[in-house]
Design a protein around this motif. Sequence first.
Motif, PDB file in Angstrom:
ATOM      1  N   ALA A 137      56.082  27.438  -5.036  1.00  0.00           N
ATOM      2  CA  ALA A 137      55.761  28.856  -4.830  1.00  0.00           C
ATOM      3  C   ALA A 137      54.400  29.018  -4.145  1.00  0.00           C
ATOM      4  CB  ALA A 137      55.779  29.601  -6.168  1.00  0.00           C
ATOM      5  N   TYR A 150      64.700  28.213 -19.659  1.00  0.00           N
ATOM      6  CA  TYR A 150      65.754  29.215 -19.859  1.00  0.00           C
ATOM      7  C   TYR A 150      66.415  29.063 -21.227  1.00  0.00           C
ATOM      8  CZ  TYR A 150      65.680  31.442 -15.266  1.00  0.00           C
ATOM      9  OH  TYR A 150      65.317  32.183 -14.163  1.00  0.00           O
ATOM     10  N   LEU A 183      56.018  33.015 -18.389  1.00  0.00           N
ATOM     11  CA  LEU A 183      55.251  32.316 -17.351  1.00  0.00           C
ATOM     12  C   LEU A 183      53.983  33.069 -16.955  1.00  0.00           C
ATOM     13  CD1 LEU A 183      58.186  31.243 -15.003  1.00  0.00           C
ATOM     14  CD2 LEU A 183      56.846  29.754 -16.510  1.00  0.00           C
ATOM     15  N   LEU A 189      68.386  29.020  -8.044  1.00  0.00           N
ATOM     16  CA  LEU A 189      66.975  28.756  -7.760  1.00  0.00           C
ATOM     17  C   LEU A 189      66.828  28.049  -6.410  1.00  0.00           C
ATOM     18  CD1 LEU A 189      63.988  28.608  -8.482  1.00  0.00           C
ATOM     19  CD2 LEU A 189      64.494  26.636  -9.952  1.00  0.00           C
ATOM     20  N   LEU A 224      57.884  24.058  -9.692  1.00  0.00           N
ATOM     21  CA  LEU A 224      58.184  25.426  -9.240  1.00  0.00           C
ATOM     22  C   LEU A 224      56.909  26.126  -8.762  1.00  0.00           C
ATOM     23  CD1 LEU A 224      60.071  27.982  -9.091  1.00  0.00           C
ATOM     24  CD2 LEU A 224      59.359  28.436 -11.449  1.00  0.00           C
ATOM     25  N   TYR A 225      55.819  25.966  -9.510  1.00  0.00           N
ATOM     26  CA  TYR A 225      54.546  26.599  -9.134  1.00  0.00           C
ATOM     27  C   TYR A 225      53.988  26.001  -7.842  1.00  0.00           C
ATOM     28  CZ  TYR A 225      53.944  29.668 -13.154  1.00  0.00           C
ATOM     29  OH  TYR A 225      54.083  30.694 -14.055  1.00  0.00           O
ATOM     30  N   LEU A 264      48.664  25.314 -16.592  1.00  0.00           N
ATOM     31  CA  LEU A 264      49.986  25.938 -16.627  1.00  0.00           C
ATOM     32  C   LEU A 264      50.743  25.576 -17.903  1.00  0.00           C
ATOM     33  CD1 LEU A 264      52.521  27.314 -15.556  1.00  0.00           C
ATOM     34  CD2 LEU A 264      52.930  25.323 -14.096  1.00  0.00           C
ATOM     35  N   ASN A 287      67.021  19.398 -11.498  1.00  0.00           N
ATOM     36  CA  ASN A 287      66.376  20.332 -12.424  1.00  0.00           C
ATOM     37  C   ASN A 287      64.874  20.177 -12.283  1.00  0.00           C
ATOM     38  OD1 ASN A 287      68.528  21.595 -13.727  1.00  0.00           O
ATOM     39  ND2 ASN A 287      68.873  19.786 -15.006  1.00  0.00           N
ATOM     40  N   ILE A 288      64.244  21.054 -11.537  1.00  0.00           N
ATOM     41  CA  ILE A 288      62.810  20.881 -11.307  1.00  0.00           C
ATOM     42  C   ILE A 288      62.009  21.326 -12.521  1.00  0.00           C
ATOM     43  CG2 ILE A 288      63.030  21.117  -8.809  1.00  0.00           C
ATOM     44  CD1 ILE A 288      61.820  23.899  -9.034  1.00  0.00           C
ATOM     45  N   THR A 289      60.792  20.810 -12.627  1.00  0.00           N
ATOM     46  CA  THR A 289      59.897  21.234 -13.706  1.00  0.00           C
ATOM     47  C   THR A 289      59.241  22.558 -13.318  1.00  0.00           C
ATOM     48  OG1 THR A 289      57.999  20.073 -12.764  1.00  0.00           O
ATOM     49  CG2 THR A 289      59.370  18.844 -14.330  1.00  0.00           C
ATOM     50  N   VAL A 290      58.716  23.237 -14.337  1.00  0.00           N
ATOM     51  CA  VAL A 290      57.995  24.489 -14.103  1.00  0.00           C
ATOM     52  C   VAL A 290      56.784  24.220 -13.198  1.00  0.00           C
ATOM     53  CG1 VAL A 290      56.648  26.298 -15.225  1.00  0.00           C
ATOM     54  CG2 VAL A 290      58.791  25.531 -16.253  1.00  0.00           C
ATOM     55  N   GLU A 291      56.141  23.087 -13.439  1.00  0.00           N
ATOM     56  CA  GLU A 291      54.990  22.676 -12.616  1.00  0.00           C
ATOM     57  C   GLU A 291      55.365  22.591 -11.129  1.00  0.00           C
ATOM     58  OE1 GLU A 291      52.365  21.249 -14.807  1.00  0.00           O
ATOM     59  OE2 GLU A 291      50.901  21.225 -13.173  1.00  0.00           O
ATOM     60  N   THR A 344      60.958  34.575 -17.289  1.00  0.00           N
ATOM     61  CA  THR A 344      59.773  34.923 -16.495  1.00  0.00           C
ATOM     62  C   THR A 344      58.659  35.523 -17.346  1.00  0.00           C
ATOM     63  OG1 THR A 344      60.830  37.030 -15.962  1.00  0.00           O
ATOM     64  CG2 THR A 344      61.039  35.284 -14.339  1.00  0.00           C
ATOM     65  N   SER A 387      73.990  23.034 -12.365  1.00  0.00           N
ATOM     66  CA  SER A 387      74.033  24.289 -13.105  1.00  0.00           C
ATOM     67  C   SER A 387      73.898  25.488 -12.176  1.00  0.00           C
ATOM     68  CB  SER A 387      72.907  24.327 -14.140  1.00  0.00           C
ATOM     69  OG  SER A 387      71.668  24.533 -13.498  1.00  0.00           O
ATOM     70  N   PRO A 392      55.890  32.446  -8.560  1.00  0.00           N
ATOM     71  CA  PRO A 392      56.956  31.566  -9.043  1.00  0.00           C
ATOM     72  C   PRO A 392      58.109  32.362  -9.659  1.00  0.00           C
ATOM     73  CG  PRO A 392      54.813  30.752  -9.747  1.00  0.00           C
ATOM     74  CD  PRO A 392      54.568  32.066  -9.094  1.00  0.00           C
ATOM     75  N   THR A 393      57.769  33.414 -10.379  1.00  0.00           N
ATOM     76  CA  THR A 393      58.804  34.199 -11.062  1.00  0.00           C
ATOM     77  C   THR A 393      59.762  34.877 -10.069  1.00  0.00           C
ATOM     78  OG1 THR A 393      57.239  36.039 -11.168  1.00  0.00           O
ATOM     79  CG2 THR A 393      57.431  34.656 -13.121  1.00  0.00           C
ATOM     80  N   GLN A 453      50.629  33.208 -11.083  1.00  0.00           N
ATOM     81  CA  GLN A 453      50.021  32.134 -10.281  1.00  0.00           C
ATOM     82  C   GLN A 453      48.492  32.292 -10.203  1.00  0.00           C
ATOM     83  OE1 GLN A 453      50.887  28.967  -8.646  1.00  0.00           O
ATOM     84  NE2 GLN A 453      52.114  29.902  -7.054  1.00  0.00           N
ATOM     85  N   LEU A 486      71.980  27.916 -12.678  1.00  0.00           N
ATOM     86  CA  LEU A 486      70.534  28.174 -12.552  1.00  0.00           C
ATOM     87  C   LEU A 486      69.938  27.376 -11.395  1.00  0.00           C
ATOM     88  CD1 LEU A 486      67.700  29.055 -13.374  1.00  0.00           C
ATOM     89  CD2 LEU A 486      67.784  27.387 -15.238  1.00  0.00           C
ATOM     90  N   ILE A 512      57.859  21.033 -18.945  1.00  0.00           N
ATOM     91  CA  ILE A 512      59.280  21.279 -19.160  1.00  0.00           C
ATOM     92  C   ILE A 512      59.974  21.652 -17.856  1.00  0.00           C
ATOM     93  CG2 ILE A 512      58.947  21.977 -21.557  1.00  0.00           C
ATOM     94  CD1 ILE A 512      59.395  24.864 -20.730  1.00  0.00           C
ATOM     95  N   THR A 513      61.286  21.448 -17.843  1.00  0.00           N
ATOM     96  CA  THR A 513      62.069  21.840 -16.673  1.00  0.00           C
ATOM     97  C   THR A 513      62.370  23.340 -16.756  1.00  0.00           C
ATOM     98  OG1 THR A 513      64.172  21.406 -17.792  1.00  0.00           O
ATOM     99  CG2 THR A 513      63.200  19.588 -16.554  1.00  0.00           C
ATOM    100  N   VAL A 514      62.724  23.891 -15.604  1.00  0.00           N
ATOM    101  CA  VAL A 514      63.100  25.312 -15.550  1.00  0.00           C
ATOM    102  C   VAL A 514      64.321  25.553 -16.448  1.00  0.00           C
ATOM    103  CG1 VAL A 514      63.974  27.117 -14.018  1.00  0.00           C
ATOM    104  CG2 VAL A 514      62.115  25.644 -13.255  1.00  0.00           C
ATOM    105  N   GLU A 515      65.225  24.592 -16.442  1.00  0.00           N
ATOM    106  CA  GLU A 515      66.421  24.672 -17.294  1.00  0.00           C
ATOM    107  C   GLU A 515      66.040  24.813 -18.778  1.00  0.00           C
ATOM    108  OE1 GLU A 515      69.400  23.526 -15.402  1.00  0.00           O
ATOM    109  OE2 GLU A 515      70.762  24.201 -16.964  1.00  0.00           O
ATOM    110  N   LEU A 555      62.962  32.966  -9.503  1.00  0.00           N
ATOM    111  CA  LEU A 555      63.859  32.712 -10.638  1.00  0.00           C
ATOM    112  C   LEU A 555      64.879  33.827 -10.831  1.00  0.00           C
ATOM    113  CD1 LEU A 555      61.221  31.425 -13.231  1.00  0.00           C
ATOM    114  CD2 LEU A 555      62.968  30.061 -12.073  1.00  0.00           C
TER     115      LEU A 555
END
Lengths: 73, 73
Positions: free
Chosen positions: B56, A53, A67, B8, B52-53, A4, B46-50, A64, B2, B63-64, A70, B4, A47-50, B67
């Motif tokens: 999801a 963005y 990304l 989320l 989030l996956y 990922l 603030n969660i990481t993208v990882e 999005t 935030s 995942p998208t 999945q 965001l 990285i964070t979702v923040e 968002l």
Amino acid sequence: MSELATTLGRNIREKRKKNGFSQDAFALAAGIDRSYIGRVERGEVNITVEKLYEIAAVLQCEPTSLLPAQNTL
Amino acid sequence: MSELATTLGRNIREKRKKNGFSQDAFALAAGIDRSYIGRVERGEVNITVEKLYEIAAVLQCEPTSLLPAQNTL
């Protein structure tokens, strides 16, 4: 280093280059350390979702769109 | 906190409930601490993208889809 993070980093790099940013210029515009951008693009950082963005805002694209789906991981 | 993270977190909570998970069951399935899930859903983290996956995957959605669009923030 996860699939990922690697794919996300590659997508960010491609979009940055397409937009004509050097890593230096991009780091400056995003207010992010240049070495950090390098690590993100190499998929060495989760990285964070923040942060995603913030990066997408500088690249003028939807977060999005950077990304991977999945089911491609 | 935030906008965001708040949006989320709300999206994750809605999807979790739609899928019939209690917070406890969801935490167990996701292998995540229950109090952490609560904080995510309240937009306090603030969660990481990882992460989030991972969330999801348990919620069986892209995942998208969790968002918010950049321009709604």
